[in-house]
Design a protein around this motif. Structure first.
Motif, PDB file in Angstrom:
ATOM      1  N   TRP A   1       0.816  -1.204   0.000  1.00 43.12           N
ATOM      2  CA  TRP A   1       0.000   0.000   0.000  1.00 43.12           C
ATOM      3  C   TRP A   1       0.852   1.258   0.000  1.00 43.12           C
ATOM      4  O   TRP A   1       0.425   2.316  -0.410  1.00 43.12           O
ATOM      5  CB  TRP A   1      -0.922  -0.004   1.223  1.00 43.12           C
ATOM      6  N   LEU A   2       2.064   1.146   0.525  1.00 44.71           N
ATOM      7  CA  LEU A   2       2.934   2.306   0.633  1.00 44.71           C
ATOM      8  C   LEU A   2       3.915   2.407  -0.513  1.00 44.71           C
ATOM      9  O   LEU A   2       4.610   3.399  -0.637  1.00 44.71           O
ATOM     10  CB  LEU A   2       3.708   2.237   1.953  1.00 44.71           C
ATOM     11  N   ALA A   3       4.032   1.363  -1.356  1.00 48.72           N
ATOM     12  CA  ALA A   3       4.969   1.391  -2.472  1.00 48.72           C
ATOM     13  C   ALA A   3       4.506   2.403  -3.516  1.00 48.72           C
ATOM     14  O   ALA A   3       3.313   2.546  -3.779  1.00 48.72           O
ATOM     15  CB  ALA A   3       5.095   0.012  -3.099  1.00 48.72           C
ATOM     16  N   ARG A   4       5.455   3.080  -4.105  1.00 42.12           N
ATOM     17  CA  ARG A   4       5.134   4.109  -5.103  1.00 42.12           C
ATOM     18  C   ARG A   4       4.798   3.457  -6.434  1.00 42.12           C
ATOM     19  O   ARG A   4       5.640   2.797  -7.028  1.00 42.12           O
ATOM     20  CB  ARG A   4       6.318   5.062  -5.269  1.00 42.12           C
TER      21      ARG A   4
ATOM     22  N   GLY B   1      17.573  -8.916  -5.299  1.00 38.65           N
ATOM     23  CA  GLY B   1      17.023  -8.284  -4.110  1.00 38.65           C
ATOM     24  C   GLY B   1      15.820  -7.413  -4.424  1.00 38.65           C
ATOM     25  O   GLY B   1      14.840  -7.395  -3.667  1.00 38.65           O
ATOM     26  N   PHE B   2      15.874  -6.698  -5.547  1.00 38.21           N
ATOM     27  CA  PHE B   2      14.730  -5.871  -5.948  1.00 38.21           C
ATOM     28  C   PHE B   2      13.518  -6.752  -6.245  1.00 38.21           C
ATOM     29  O   PHE B   2      12.385  -6.428  -5.847  1.00 38.21           O
ATOM     30  CB  PHE B   2      15.112  -5.038  -7.165  1.00 38.21           C
TER      31      PHE B   2
ATOM     32  N   ALA C   1       7.714  -9.329  -1.668  1.00 39.44           N
ATOM     33  CA  ALA C   1       7.328  -9.002  -0.294  1.00 39.44           C
ATOM     34  C   ALA C   1       6.360  -7.838  -0.216  1.00 39.44           C
ATOM     35  O   ALA C   1       5.792  -7.577   0.845  1.00 39.44           O
ATOM     36  CB  ALA C   1       8.573  -8.693   0.537  1.00 39.44           C
ATOM     37  N   GLY C   2       6.166  -7.128  -1.310  1.00 37.63           N
ATOM     38  CA  GLY C   2       5.243  -5.997  -1.308  1.00 37.63           C
ATOM     39  C   GLY C   2       5.890  -4.668  -1.011  1.00 37.63           C
ATOM     40  O   GLY C   2       5.197  -3.651  -0.938  1.00 37.63           O
ATOM     41  N   GLU C   3       7.205  -4.640  -0.825  1.00 40.59           N
ATOM     42  CA  GLU C   3       7.866  -3.373  -0.546  1.00 40.59           C
ATOM     43  C   GLU C   3       8.067  -2.538  -1.799  1.00 40.59           C
ATOM     44  O   GLU C   3       8.280  -1.335  -1.703  1.00 40.59           O
ATOM     45  CB  GLU C   3       9.221  -3.639   0.116  1.00 40.59           C
ATOM     46  N   GLU C   4       8.045  -3.165  -2.951  1.00 45.36           N
ATOM     47  CA  GLU C   4       8.151  -2.464  -4.233  1.00 45.36           C
ATOM     48  C   GLU C   4       6.931  -2.793  -5.076  1.00 45.36           C
ATOM     49  O   GLU C   4       6.438  -3.929  -5.061  1.00 45.36           O
ATOM     50  CB  GLU C   4       9.424  -2.871  -4.985  1.00 45.36           C
ATOM     51  N   ALA C   5       6.427  -1.801  -5.789  1.00 45.53           N
ATOM     52  CA  ALA C   5       5.238  -2.005  -6.618  1.00 45.53           C
ATOM     53  C   ALA C   5       5.614  -2.690  -7.925  1.00 45.53           C
ATOM     54  O   ALA C   5       6.780  -2.701  -8.336  1.00 45.53           O
ATOM     55  CB  ALA C   5       4.561  -0.657  -6.901  1.00 45.53           C
ATOM     56  N   ARG C   6       4.618  -3.252  -8.564  1.00 39.26           N
ATOM     57  CA  ARG C   6       4.783  -3.872  -9.869  1.00 39.26           C
ATOM     58  C   ARG C   6       3.914  -3.128 -10.873  1.00 39.26           C
ATOM     59  O   ARG C   6       2.838  -2.629 -10.544  1.00 39.26           O
ATOM     60  CB  ARG C   6       4.382  -5.356  -9.839  1.00 39.26           C
TER      61      ARG C   6
END
Length: 373
Positions: free
Chosen positions: A59-62, A261-262, A268-273
């Motif tokens: 939800w917080l990923a750009r 890592g990316f 994990a949801g830390e980065e958007a797709r």
């Protein structure tokens, strides 16, 4: 004392208890309450309110969004001929765009040029090929308002003079414009097919006639259109997968530790797709390369530019598939019209024959115009 006691009980009620804590510090008997219903795996109860079990960083990923929409044109550059033979991967060194210069120019200017139009279409003078009457030479041939009282004013006189100039200019240009016509199905050949059908009998054979050659040519055109549409569908699907893999930094055998890592942070949801719409809308932005680099730090400027070129080609192929669908429908309609010509042998009137001839001529002219658009 009562205030301290109530505060301690409130702390006990609000704290999160683990099973081992319950064994060491059992709740007082007078404070026991009826057990609450079991929560679902995706939810749990906390202080009387429902929350998701796990608040992810997705939800917080750009997300990938265009910074602006000020890009009015984009130049397409075909890759070098020697780079087309090198292998291409999602994150490899090979080019994402693997389209020859001739095919790229055809996609951007004349989508159906790859069909070999020289063998299918011939360009003739419009004044000789059109089934419409010649245009008017003067404005008085179209409308005569000289004797009307309102046509004598100064404004009306200037307007009529401008209209007369336009009519004369269109008539002069009409004689020099070349229009496409189908080979074996030009205007006089369509008329001859209709005339032969009038003289024949219902159900008579079409072998050896110009009508049979016209039907064979239409079958050839339709088969070429279907093959090109199937090729574009397969290539578009492949290009979309390649573009999304490059935008999202998909894992390949040649991926670096940082790229792995990316990709793990994306899982994990830390980065958007990004999906197809997110990448395609970047074509409207003048800073699309920078936005793609900020979204995916492992996508350099050269790779980002290639990604935008690939997305433009995907949209051009999609547009050509729409051209192909219209041309296939037009070819089938014309072929069905020619197959039904044998029905004219059953005592048709002259008006019916003229209407059929004009209809077939218009369909043949429209199909030729679609092929050359």
């Amino acid at each position: 004392r009562r205030l301290v006691k109530h505060a301690a009980l409130a702390v006990l009620d609000s704290r999160v208890c683990f099973p081992e804590d319950d064994a060491l510090h059992p709740a007082p008997a007078r404070r026991q309450q009826s057990p609450e219903p079991e929560s679902t795996p995706s939810q749990h109860r906390m202080r009387g309110r429902l929350f998701p079990q796990r608040v992810t960083a997705r939800w917080l990923a750009r997300p990938l969004r265009p910074s602006d929409s000020s890009c009015s044109e984009r130049e397409l550059q075909a890759p070098m001929a020697d780079s087309l033979s090198s292998p291409s991967g999602q994150n490899g060194s090979g080019p994402l765009l693997r389209v020859a210069a001739g095919e790229l120019e055809a996609l951007a200017t004349q989508p159906l040029l790859q069909l070999g139009l020289d063998s299918l279409v011939v360009h003739v003078m419009r004044c000789e090929a059109s089934c419409l009457p010649d245009p008017a030479r003067e404005l008085s041939d179209v409308l005569d308002v000289e004797n009307h009282p309102y046509a004598r004013t100064h404004v009306a006189d200037e307007l009529l003079q401008r209209l007369d100039v336009d009519v004369r200019g269109y008539a002069a240009a009409w004689e020099h414009v070349r229009t496409p016509q189908l080979r074996t199905l030009q205007q006089e050949e369509v008329s001859e097919c209709v005339q032969r059908a009038l003289l024949g009998r219902p159900g008579s054979s079409l072998s050896g006639s110009k009508l049979e050659k016209a039907l064979q040519r239409l079958s050839e055109i339709e088969s070429k259109l279907l093959r090109l549409r199937a090729h574009d569908a397969a290539q578009t699907e492949q290009d979309i997968r390649k573009a999304l893999s490059a935008a999202n930094c998909e894992v390949v055998p040649s991926s670096t530790r940082a790229e792995l890592g990316f990709a793990l942070r994306q899982l994990a949801g830390e980065e958007a797709r990004a999906d197809f719409a997110d990448v395609a809308v970047q074509l409207l932005s003048s800073s699309a390369v920078a936005d793609l680099g900020q979204f995916n730090p492992h996508l350099n400027a050269r790779r980002g530019s290639e990604l935008l070129q690939l997305m433009a080609v995907v949209l051009l192929r999609t547009s050509r598939r729409a051209f192909l669908a219209s041309a296939i429908t037009a070819a089938r309609d014309l072929r069905m019209g020619l197959l039904e010509l044998h029905k004219l042998g059953d005592s048709p009137t002259k008006a019916q024959a003229d209407r059929t001839r004009l209809d077939l001529q218009n369909k043949a002219a429209q199909l030729a115009e679609m092929l050359c658009t």
